[in-house]
Design an enzyme around this catalytic site. Structure first.
Site, mmCIF file in Angstrom:
data_model
loop_
_atom_site.group_PDB
_atom_site.id
_atom_site.type_symbol
_atom_site.label_atom_id
_atom_site.label_comp_id
_atom_site.label_asym_id
_atom_site.label_seq_id
_atom_site.Cartn_x
_atom_site.Cartn_y
_atom_site.Cartn_z
ATOM 1 N N GLU A 129 39.115 47.824 41.181
ATOM 2 C CA GLU A 129 38.164 48.621 41.961
ATOM 3 C C GLU A 129 37.757 47.923 43.253
ATOM 4 O OE1 GLU A 129 37.906 48.105 38.700
ATOM 5 O OE2 GLU A 129 37.637 50.031 37.672
ATOM 6 N N PHE B 167 28.089 52.624 25.446
ATOM 7 C CA PHE B 167 29.319 51.948 25.850
ATOM 8 C C PHE B 167 29.546 52.139 27.357
ATOM 9 C CE2 PHE B 167 34.028 52.137 26.440
ATOM 10 C CZ PHE B 167 34.256 50.779 26.253
ATOM 11 N N GLN B 168 29.774 51.060 28.036
ATOM 12 C CA GLN B 168 30.019 51.031 29.483
ATOM 13 C C GLN B 168 28.857 51.604 30.291
ATOM 14 O OE1 GLN B 168 34.082 52.560 30.131
ATOM 15 N NE2 GLN B 168 34.774 50.434 29.941
ATOM 16 N N LYS C 9 28.430 61.622 32.756
ATOM 17 C CA LYS C 9 29.688 62.268 32.345
ATOM 18 C C LYS C 9 29.533 63.770 32.097
ATOM 19 C CE LYS C 9 33.573 61.664 29.198
ATOM 20 N NZ LYS C 9 34.190 60.834 28.161
ATOM 21 N N MET D 115 38.300 26.638 55.438
ATOM 22 C CA MET D 115 36.997 26.588 56.105
ATOM 23 C C MET D 115 36.030 25.692 55.333
ATOM 24 S SD MET D 115 35.559 27.399 58.807
ATOM 25 C CE MET D 115 35.858 28.881 59.754
HETATM 26 C C1 LIG Z 1 34.240 35.797 47.689
HETATM 27 C C2 LIG Z 1 33.987 34.550 48.452
HETATM 28 N N1 LIG Z 1 33.871 33.377 47.810
HETATM 29 C C3 LIG Z 1 33.654 32.231 48.495
HETATM 30 C C4 LIG Z 1 33.540 32.252 49.863
HETATM 31 C C5 LIG Z 1 33.250 30.971 50.638
HETATM 32 N N2 LIG Z 1 34.354 30.660 51.553
HETATM 33 C C6 LIG Z 1 34.331 30.975 52.874
HETATM 34 S S1 LIG Z 1 35.718 30.557 53.667
HETATM 35 C C7 LIG Z 1 36.376 29.907 52.279
HETATM 36 C C8 LIG Z 1 37.755 29.286 52.293
HETATM 37 C C9 LIG Z 1 38.817 30.295 52.472
HETATM 38 O O1 LIG Z 1 40.063 29.700 52.210
HETATM 39 P P1 LIG Z 1 41.395 30.463 52.531
HETATM 40 O O2 LIG Z 1 41.359 31.834 51.990
HETATM 41 O O3 LIG Z 1 42.530 29.631 52.070
HETATM 42 O O4 LIG Z 1 41.371 30.592 54.114
HETATM 43 P P2 LIG Z 1 41.367 29.431 55.226
HETATM 44 O O5 LIG Z 1 39.945 29.068 55.509
HETATM 45 O O6 LIG Z 1 42.143 28.270 54.675
HETATM 46 O O7 LIG Z 1 42.011 30.049 56.405
HETATM 47 C C10 LIG Z 1 35.502 30.016 51.201
HETATM 48 C C11 LIG Z 1 35.765 29.521 49.832
HETATM 49 C C12 LIG Z 1 33.633 33.521 50.490
HETATM 50 N N3 LIG Z 1 33.496 33.658 51.802
HETATM 51 N N4 LIG Z 1 33.888 34.634 49.769
#
Ligand SMILES: Cc1ncc(C[n+]2csc(CCOP(=O)(O)OP(=O)(O)O)c2C)c(N)n1
Length: 572
Positions: free
Chosen positions: A63, A125-126, A175, A484
C-alpha cells in the site's frame, strides 16, 4: 506502454443502488483515470464492483507503494491521486504517504476500508481507528455512515483535495456501507460554507508590494511549490521580467522558472547554491510566492533575511507569519496574485549594483564538484543523464544525497518535472512515485534517481513497472551506504559510522532480472556512458546499478543551526 487506460463507460443511473455502486459512479463523474490500490476483506464489496466498472486500477505490491505512486501521479498531472486500501494494516500502511502528501500539499483522495459499522469499537478483525490515526495528516476526513452520502462525500472530497492549498482527503468506509441500498438522489450543488479558500488577493496589499518593489535596492523572489500547484509559472515569468526581479526556488518549487533564464538564481537552502543563499541573506525585499519557509530553506531563522521587508504570498493564511515575520501579507492563489500584480501599475527600482554583485557570485561560486579520474562521481552521472534526456525528463528521487545531487545537477526548464519528497523526506518514495509520474505522462521519459538504501525500501514496486510495462529508468547511485547519514556522521559525529555503511549489498542486477527487467552495472565513467546509452535507447524499463565514489559528500551545505550566509563547501 502496455497498460492503456480504458475508456470509461457512461454513467448509468438506477433508482436504487448499493453504496459501492454509488461510489463507482461518483468516481466516474470525477473523471478518475486511474486508481492505486490493494484489496482486502473490508473492501471486497467495493473491489467486486470495480471488477467490471471499466475503471483502471493499478495493483500496487504494498500500500505504501500505491500511495506514493498516487502522489507522483498528482504531482505531474495536477489531478488528484486516488488510493484504495483495506482496513487495519492496509490503512496503516498508507500513513507515511498521507503525511508526505499533507506536508507537500499534494491532492489525494484516499479510500480506506473499515470493519462493519455494527462492530466498530469492538476490536474486530483488522479494525484500526484510521480517522484517529490520520486526522493530523489529512486535510479533511470522512467516515461514511449512510450509503446515500457517497455521491456528496466523493464530490466534496475531490473539491477539498484540489482547491485552496491541496492535500489528502480520506474517506473511511465501513464494510456494510458498500452493500447497503440507497436511493439515487438528485445531484446537489456543493455546500461547504466553512470551507471557502481565498483566491483573489487584497488589492491594497498588492499595491503595497508594488511600492516596495519600486523602492527596493536588493529584491528577490522566493518561488515555492505554490507556483506549481497554481500553474502560475507563466505569470511568474512575466512578473519577474516586468520588474527585473531575480528568482530563487525552494527545492519543491524547481521548474517554476526556467533555470537558464538570466533572472534565475537556482535554489536556496541547506544544499542550495551560494548566490541564492547570499541573495536571500542580503536582500532588502524578499517576495515569497507559495513557499512555507521550511527550516531546510531558511537555516537559522535568527539570521534569515535579516535586512529584508518580507512579502508573503500564500493561499493558506496559516502559513503567513508562521516562521518569518511578514510585513506584506498577501493571501491568495499564486496565479491570481501574480495576475493582480501584473494588472496594477508599478515601477521597477534601480537594481544595477545588486545584479552586478549577483552575477559576480554566479561566476565565482557556482555549484561544483571535484572531477576525478579514479572515482565515478554521482554529479557526473546526473549530468550525463541530463544530456542524454536533453533535460526534458521527469525526474523522481528518493531521499538522501542523490536527491540533493539530482536537484543540483539536473536543472529543469519546465514545471512539474521534479517529483521528490521535500517536507517529510520519505525514503522509499522515488520508485513508486515514478510509476504514478509515468502513468500521468506516458510519452515522457521518467528517470528515478535512488540511493541503494531507499531502493531497498520499496523495490517490490518493480513488479508493477514490469506488469504495466512502464519504461521507467531506475538509476541507483550506489555508495554502499546510507549516504546522507554517513555524511552527517563524518561531519558532526567524528566519523563514527554507526549503522550507516552497507558493504553487503544484494545483487541488484539479479533483482531486476527476477522482475524480468534489464539490469545494468557501471563503476567507471566509460561504463556509465555505455550503460546509460543502452538503457535510454529502448522503450523498456531498466535498472542501473551505478557504483559511485562512496565518500562523496553533498556541498555546499548550511549546517544545522547556521544561517544561510554560513555555507561551507562553497567553490573556493
Ligand atoms: C523512511 C526513512 N527512514 C529514515 C530516513 C533518514 N535518512 C535520510 S537520508 C538517509 C540515507 C539514505 O541513503 P540512500 O537511500 O542510500 O541514499 P544516499 O543518501 O546514499 O544517496 C536516511 C537513512 C528517512 N529519510 N526516511
Amino acid at each position: 506502454m502496455g497498460a492503456d487506460m480504458r475508456m470509461q463507460e457512461p454513467v448509468s443511473l438506477k433508482a436504487e443502488m448499493t453504496g459501492a455502486e454509488l461510489l463507482i459512479e461518483a468516481l466516474k463523474k470525477e473523471n478518475v483515470e486511474v486508481l492505486f490500490g490493494y484489496p482486502g476483506g473490508a473492501v471486497l464489496p467495493l473491489y467486486d464492483k470495480l471488477y467490471d466498472s471499466g475503471l483502471f486500477h493499478v495493483l500496487a505490491k504494498h500500500e505504501q507503494g500505491g500511495i506514493h505512486a498516487a502522489e507522483g501521479y498528482a504531482r505531474v498531472s495536477g489531478k488528484p491521486g486516488v488510493v484504495i486500501a483495506t482496513s487495519g494494516p492496509g490503512a496503516t500502511n498508507i500513513v507515511t504517504g498521507l503525511a508526505d502528501a499533507m506536508i507537500d500539499s499534494l491532492p489525494l483522495v484516499v479510500f480506506t476500508g473499515q470493519v462493519a459499522s455494527t462492530v466498530i469499537g469492538s476490536d474486530a478483525f483488522q479494525e484500526a481507528d484510521v480517522l484517529g490515526i490520520t486526522m493530523p495528516i489529512t486535510k479533511y476526513s470522512y467516515q461514511v455512515r449512510d450509503p446515500k452520502d457517497f455521491p456528496r462525500i466523493v464530490k466534496e472530497a475531490f473539491h477539498i483535495a484540489t482547491t485552496g492549498r491541496p492535500g489528502p482527503v480520506l474517506i473511511d468506509i465501513p464494510k456494510d456501507m458498500n452493500t447497503a441500498i440507497a436511493q439515487m438522489e438528485e445531484d446537489e450543488p456543493l455546500n461547504l460554507p466553512g470551507y471557502q479558500p481565498t483566491y483573489e488577493p487584497n488589492a491594497f496589499q498588492v499595491r503595497k508590494l508594488l511600492d516596495a518593489i519600486e523602492s527596493a535596492k536588493k529584491p528577490v523572489i522566493l518561488a515555492g511549490a505554490g507556483v506549481l500547484h497554481a500553474r502560475a509559472n507563466q505569470e511568474l515569468l512575466e512578473f519577474a521580467e516586468k520588474y527585473e526581479l531575480p528568482v530563487i526556488h525552494t527545492l519543491l518549487g524547481l521548474g517554476g522558472f526556467p533555470f537558464d533564464h538570466k533572472l534565475s538564481l537556482g535554489w536556496a537552502g541547506m544544499h542550495g547554491n551560494y548566490t541564492a543563499n547570499m541573495a536571500i541573506y542580503e536582500s532588502d525585499l524578499l517576495i515569497s510566492i507559495g513557499a512555507r519557509f521550511d527550516d531546510r530553506v531558511t537555516g537559522n531563522l535568527n539570521h534569515f533575511a535579516p535586512n529584508a521587508t518580507v512579502a508573503h504570498i500564500d493561499i493558506d493564511p496559516a502559513e503567513i507569519g508562521k516562521n518569518v515575520p511578514t510585513k506584506i501579507p498577501i493571501v491568495g492563489d499564486a496565479k491570481a496574485v501574480l495576475q493582480e500584480l501584473l494588472a496594477q501599475q508599478g515601477k521597477k527600482g534601480d537594481y544595477t549594483e545588486w545584479f552586478a554583485c549577483l552575477r559576480e557570485r554566479q561566476i565565482e561560486n557556482p555549484l561544483w564538484y571535484e572531477e576525478s579520474k579514479d572515482d565515478l562521481k554521482p554529479q557526473k552521472v546526473i549530468e550525463m543523464v541530463h544530456e542524454i534526456t536533453n533535460g526534458d525528463a521527469i525526474v523522481t528521487t528518493d531521499v538522501g544525497q542523490h536527491q540533493m545531487w539530482a536537484a543540483q545537477f539536473y536543472p529543469f526548464k519546465k514545471p512539474n518535472r521534479l517529483v521528490t519528497s521535500g517536507g517529510l523526506g520519505t525514503m522509499g518514495f522515488g520508485l513508486p512515485a515514478a510509476i504514478g509520474a509515468q502513468l500521468a505522462e506516458k510519452d515522457t521519459t521518467v528517470v528515478a534517481f535512488l540511493g541503494d538504501g531507499g531502493f531497498q525500501m520499496t523495490l517490490q514496486e518493480l513488479g508493477v513497472i514490469r506488469e504495466l510495462n512502464l519504461p521507467v529508468k531506475v538509476i541507483i547511485l550506489n555508495n554502499k551506504s546510507l549516504g546522507m547519514v554517513r555524511q552527517w556522521q563524518e561531519i558532526f559525529y567524528e566519523e563514527r559510522y554507526s549503522h550507516s555503511l552497507i558493504p553487503n549489498q544484494p545483487n541488484i542486477v539479479k533483482l531486476a532480472e527476477a522482475y524480468d527487467i534489464k539490469g545494468y552495472e557501471a563503476s567507471t565513467e566509460e561504463e556509465a556512458a555505455k550503460v546509460l546509452q543502452e538503457a535510454f535507447s529502448h522503450d523498456e524499463p531498466a535498472v542501473l546499478n551505478i557504483h559511485i565514489a562512496p565518500g562523496e559528500n553533498v556541498y555546499p551545505m548550511v549546517a544545522p543551526g547556521k544561517g544561510l550566509h554560513e555555507m561551507v563547501g562553497v567553490k573556493p
